[in-house]
Write a protein that holds these residues in place. Structure first.
Motif, short mmCIF file in Angstrom:
data_model
loop_
_atom_site.label_atom_id
_atom_site.label_comp_id
_atom_site.label_asym_id
_atom_site.label_seq_id
_atom_site.Cartn_x
_atom_site.Cartn_y
_atom_site.Cartn_z
N ARG A 154 1.21 -1.33 0.81
CA ARG A 154 -0.39 -0.26 -0.11
C ARG A 154 0.65 1.19 -0.20
NH1 ARG A 154 -0.01 -3.24 3.81
NH2 ARG A 154 0.72 -2.43 5.61
N LEU A 155 0.43 2.44 -0.73
CA LEU A 155 1.24 3.68 -0.54
C LEU A 155 0.31 4.39 0.75
CD1 LEU A 155 3.20 5.26 -1.89
CD2 LEU A 155 0.95 6.11 -3.49
N GLU B 179 -4.14 0.69 -2.31
CA GLU B 179 -3.37 -0.61 -2.93
C GLU B 179 -2.80 -0.73 -3.43
OE1 GLU B 179 -5.82 -4.47 -2.70
OE2 GLU B 179 -6.12 -4.37 -0.29
N VAL B 180 -1.51 -1.22 -3.78
CA VAL B 180 -0.81 -0.85 -5.04
C VAL B 180 -0.07 -2.09 -4.67
CG1 VAL B 180 -0.33 1.49 -4.93
CG2 VAL B 180 1.23 0.09 -3.60
N PHE C 212 2.96 -0.34 -9.64
CA PHE C 212 1.96 -1.50 -10.59
C PHE C 212 0.35 -0.79 -10.16
CE2 PHE C 212 5.69 -3.56 -11.47
CZ PHE C 212 5.78 -2.95 -12.76
N ASP C 213 -0.38 -0.74 -10.61
CA ASP C 213 -2.29 0.19 -10.36
C ASP C 213 -2.26 -1.81 -10.45
OD1 ASP C 213 -4.67 -0.27 -10.31
OD2 ASP C 213 -4.89 1.59 -11.37
N PRO C 214 -2.59 -2.76 -9.13
CA PRO C 214 -3.19 -3.53 -9.06
C PRO C 214 -4.43 -4.61 -9.61
CG PRO C 214 -4.28 -2.26 -6.34
CD PRO C 214 -3.70 -2.01 -7.62
N LYS C 215 -5.36 -3.43 -9.76
CA LYS C 215 -6.39 -3.57 -10.54
C LYS C 215 -5.98 -3.53 -12.21
CE LYS C 215 -10.16 -1.00 -8.20
NZ LYS C 215 -10.84 -0.16 -7.84
N THR C 216 -5.47 -2.56 -12.69
CA THR C 216 -4.85 -2.45 -13.95
C THR C 216 -3.13 -3.38 -14.46
OG1 THR C 216 -3.68 -0.72 -14.44
CG2 THR C 216 -6.41 -0.66 -15.01
N GLU C 217 -2.80 -4.03 -13.76
CA GLU C 217 -1.01 -4.34 -13.00
C GLU C 217 -0.31 -3.66 -13.86
OE1 GLU C 217 -1.09 -8.35 -13.92
OE2 GLU C 217 -1.86 -8.76 -12.18
#
Length: 362
Positions: free
Chosen positions: A245-246, A283-284, A353-358
């Motif tokens: 997480r950021l 989250e990241v 990285f974005d956890p949704k789009t990766e």
């Protein structure tokens, strides 16, 4: 030599789309590597450039010429195949000369070009041998010599080293690198081997499912992968992708992730102010290359050692973090299984990285 432009190229077999709007542009003298696993579309793209496959949509330009409808013989290309494709009853000299002979090149000019290519590839003593008397690496040199004497605008290599053993692959990589430097040739090279891509290319196109995932210089692809697929595919061991997480921070962005021994906090991650603000508290996925861990400096990742793998020049240490297995590459060190350590991390090398789009966060 010439530049190569691939614009909005698509290829379908019936309803099955193999290439999905591929866009790649390389300059005169570039070495482009098409990198990806089997079935990603890289060989199909090479065959389209060569004219061995019809194009469904888009444009292929070699130099300033649109070549979509030109047959292979009119594209001014030379191709080196995985299988060497040598004539077994001909000598090395005859194999190299054959294409020139078919095109009506005078015998004296053929001989001169053959000798020059043989000298460049360090096989002058092999010219009177048959292919059956050559090693795999020597046969591949002959195939390269046959391509060189054509003086094409574009060289195409289709996984030329995949049939060689490990040592020969290393030797032939050096030969191909030397060839590119001497000729200043424009080369398109297909491989699934990311070491070949990193060592040979000036530009890499990482492909998956007919889509170019990342196109750029090798070091850029390695350091700043466009998404988690590229991060995991390029590099051995692969980039570690750790759920985290950021955190809100008034200063440099800070990321956190859990370990069995407590929370890891890494401050000073490179991130634009806009992205840091938008993702604060969210989250990241935290990407860390194995070599960016160390036992020096301030240890911010508290872990217990699960596995130690000495390789000679370095030591791979495996541990758990963020619910996943993580690998650190260290200078040679002696650590025991279960030993508690604190790793430092090069924060400026961390990629989020974005956890949704990766996809990578910048």
């Amino acid at each position: 030599m010439a530049n190569l432009d691939i614009n909005r190229v698509r290829k379908s077999y019936g309803r099955h789309e193999v290439l999905k709007e591929v866009n790649i542009s390389v300059g005169d003298g570039d070495f482009l590597v098409l990198l990806g696993p089997s079935g990603c579309g890289k060989s199909t793209l090479l065959n389209i450039i060569a004219g061995l496959e019809d194009i469904t949509d888009g444009e292929v330009l070699i130099g300033d010429r649109l070549v979509n409808d030109l047959p292979p013989k009119d594209r001014d290309i030379a191709m080196v195949f995985q299988s060497y494709a040598l004539y077994p009853t001909m000598t090395v000299r005859q194999n190299i000369e054959f294409g020139m002979k078919i095109r009506g090149v005078p015998a004296e000019e053929r001989a001169k070009a053959t000798e020059a290519a043989a000298e460049m590839l360090q096989m002058s003593t092999l010219l009177d041998r048959k292919p059956s008397q050559l090693s795999g690496g020597q046969r591949q040199r002959v195939a390269m010599g046959r391509a060189i004497v054509r003086h094409p605008e574009l060289f195409l290599f289709d996984e030329p080293l995949s049939n060689l053993d490990a040592k020969l692959r290393v030797d032939m990589r050096t030969e191909i690198k030397r060839l590119h430097q001497r000729l200043g040739a424009t080369i398109v090279y297909v491989t699934h081997d990311q070491i070949e891509a990193m060592t040979l290319a000036t530009k890499v196109a990482v492909m998956k499912d007919g889509i170019v995932q990342h196109f750029g210089a090798p070091q850029e692809v390695y350091d700043r992968p466009a998404n988690t697929y590229v991060a995991r595919f390029v590099g051995s061991p692969a980039m570690n992708i750790i759920p985290g997480r950021l955190l809100n921070s008034d200063g440099a962005p800070t990321v956190a992730f859990d370990t069995p021994n407590g929370e890891a906090l890494i401050s000073g991650v490179t991130l634009s102010p806009e992205v840091a603000r938008d993702f604060a508290g969210r989250e990241v996925l935290v990407g860390i290359r194995p070599e960016h861990f160390s036992l020096d400096g301030e240890g911010v990742v508290p872990v217990g050692v699960d596995i130690v793998e000495p390789t000679g020049p370095d030591t791979l240490v495996v541990f758990s973090a963020g619910g996943t297995e993580v690998v650190a590459r260290l200078d040679p060190v002696e650590l025991g299984i279960g030993e508690q350590v604190r790793f430092a991390v090069k924060a400026d090398k961390v990629v989020l990285f974005d956890p949704k789009t990766e996809t990578r966060l910048d």
